[in-house]
Design a protein around this motif. Structure first.
Motif, PDB file in Angstrom:
ATOM      1  N   ARG A 165      38.899  34.219  37.051  1.00 35.44           N
ATOM      2  CA  ARG A 165      38.946  34.511  35.622  1.00 35.44           C
ATOM      3  C   ARG A 165      40.368  34.988  35.286  1.00 35.44           C
ATOM      4  O   ARG A 165      41.107  35.407  36.168  1.00 35.44           O
ATOM      5  CB  ARG A 165      37.929  35.595  35.272  1.00 35.44           C
ATOM      6  CG  ARG A 165      36.475  35.134  35.430  1.00 35.44           C
ATOM      7  CD  ARG A 165      35.488  36.209  34.976  1.00 35.44           C
ATOM      8  NE  ARG A 165      35.648  37.470  35.700  1.00 35.44           N
ATOM      9  CZ  ARG A 165      35.020  37.775  36.833  1.00 35.44           C
ATOM     10  NH1 ARG A 165      34.188  36.924  37.391  1.00 35.44           N
ATOM     11  NH2 ARG A 165      35.216  38.934  37.409  1.00 35.44           N
ATOM     12  N   PRO A 166      40.735  34.971  34.011  1.00 25.97           N
ATOM     13  CA  PRO A 166      42.056  35.460  33.625  1.00 25.97           C
ATOM     14  C   PRO A 166      42.266  36.911  34.075  1.00 25.97           C
ATOM     15  O   PRO A 166      41.351  37.732  33.977  1.00 25.97           O
ATOM     16  CB  PRO A 166      42.035  35.369  32.090  1.00 25.97           C
ATOM     17  CG  PRO A 166      41.022  34.315  31.790  1.00 25.97           C
ATOM     18  CD  PRO A 166      39.978  34.444  32.868  1.00 25.97           C
ATOM     19  N   GLY A 167      43.432  37.193  34.590  1.00 29.14           N
ATOM     20  CA  GLY A 167      43.783  38.546  35.009  1.00 29.14           C
ATOM     21  C   GLY A 167      43.421  38.879  36.441  1.00 29.14           C
ATOM     22  O   GLY A 167      43.732  39.974  36.913  1.00 29.14           O
ATOM     23  N   GLU A 168      42.793  37.958  37.156  1.00 26.77           N
ATOM     24  CA  GLU A 168      42.445  38.227  38.556  1.00 26.77           C
ATOM     25  C   GLU A 168      43.635  37.953  39.470  1.00 26.77           C
ATOM     26  O   GLU A 168      44.496  37.124  39.175  1.00 26.77           O
ATOM     27  CB  GLU A 168      41.240  37.392  38.989  1.00 26.77           C
ATOM     28  CG  GLU A 168      39.948  37.862  38.356  1.00 26.77           C
ATOM     29  CD  GLU A 168      38.742  37.202  38.982  1.00 26.77           C
ATOM     30  OE1 GLU A 168      37.990  37.910  39.690  1.00 26.77           O
ATOM     31  OE2 GLU A 168      38.551  35.991  38.752  1.00 26.77           O
ATOM     32  N   THR A 169      43.640  38.643  40.592  1.00 24.26           N
ATOM     33  CA  THR A 169      44.708  38.498  41.571  1.00 24.26           C
ATOM     34  C   THR A 169      44.295  37.511  42.647  1.00 24.26           C
ATOM     35  O   THR A 169      43.239  37.646  43.246  1.00 24.26           O
ATOM     36  CB  THR A 169      45.030  39.868  42.213  1.00 24.26           C
ATOM     37  OG1 THR A 169      45.424  40.764  41.166  1.00 24.26           O
ATOM     38  CG2 THR A 169      46.142  39.754  43.234  1.00 24.26           C
TER      39      THR A 169
END
Length: 127
Positions: A47-51
């Protein structure tokens, strides 16, 4: 009337792995025994913002981007981040330092949009 232009957007077929297309392009033709390599490639979704991976950890993997957008950045000791680059569909990335024996990532990779990557483990030859 607004218009948009697609720039430097590699095309890949759904049947081929992104990593396969990139490596065959670099090699100038089909790779022998690709089926053995393909069985070791893992698809990962974010998902957006995951590392995808952190800086300063051992992570000897290479990535091909099927879908999405990632930010590669350096994290300073003071917590400030410096952007190294961005990677989108059809691109690839890896921390070259982490591919060395006992190497560690010199940067981190974070998703900016829903992202699907192909992850391939890398093990340097010892002989």
């Amino acid at each position: 009337m607004p218009s948009s232009t697609q720039v430097n957007r590699p095309t890949t077929t759904a049947a081929k792995h992104v990593l396969q297309a990139l490596l065959e392009g670099a090699a100038g033709g089909p790779l022998p025994h690709w089926d053995q390599v393909a069985s070791a490639i893992r698809e990962r979704r974010f998902r957006p913002g995951e590392t995808v991976f952190m800086q300063d950890v051992a992570h000897p993997c290479v990535y091909g981007v099927r879908l999405g957008l990632l930010k590669l950045g350096y994290l300073g000791a003071d917590g400030n981040e410096w952007i190294k680059s961005f990677v989108h569909e059809g691109g690839f990335f890896a921390s070259v330092a982490a591919l060395q024996p006992q190497g560690k990532n010199t940067f981190q990779a974070t998703t900016l949009a829903p992202t699907v990557v192909e992850q391939g483990e890398y093990a340097p030859c010892t002989n």
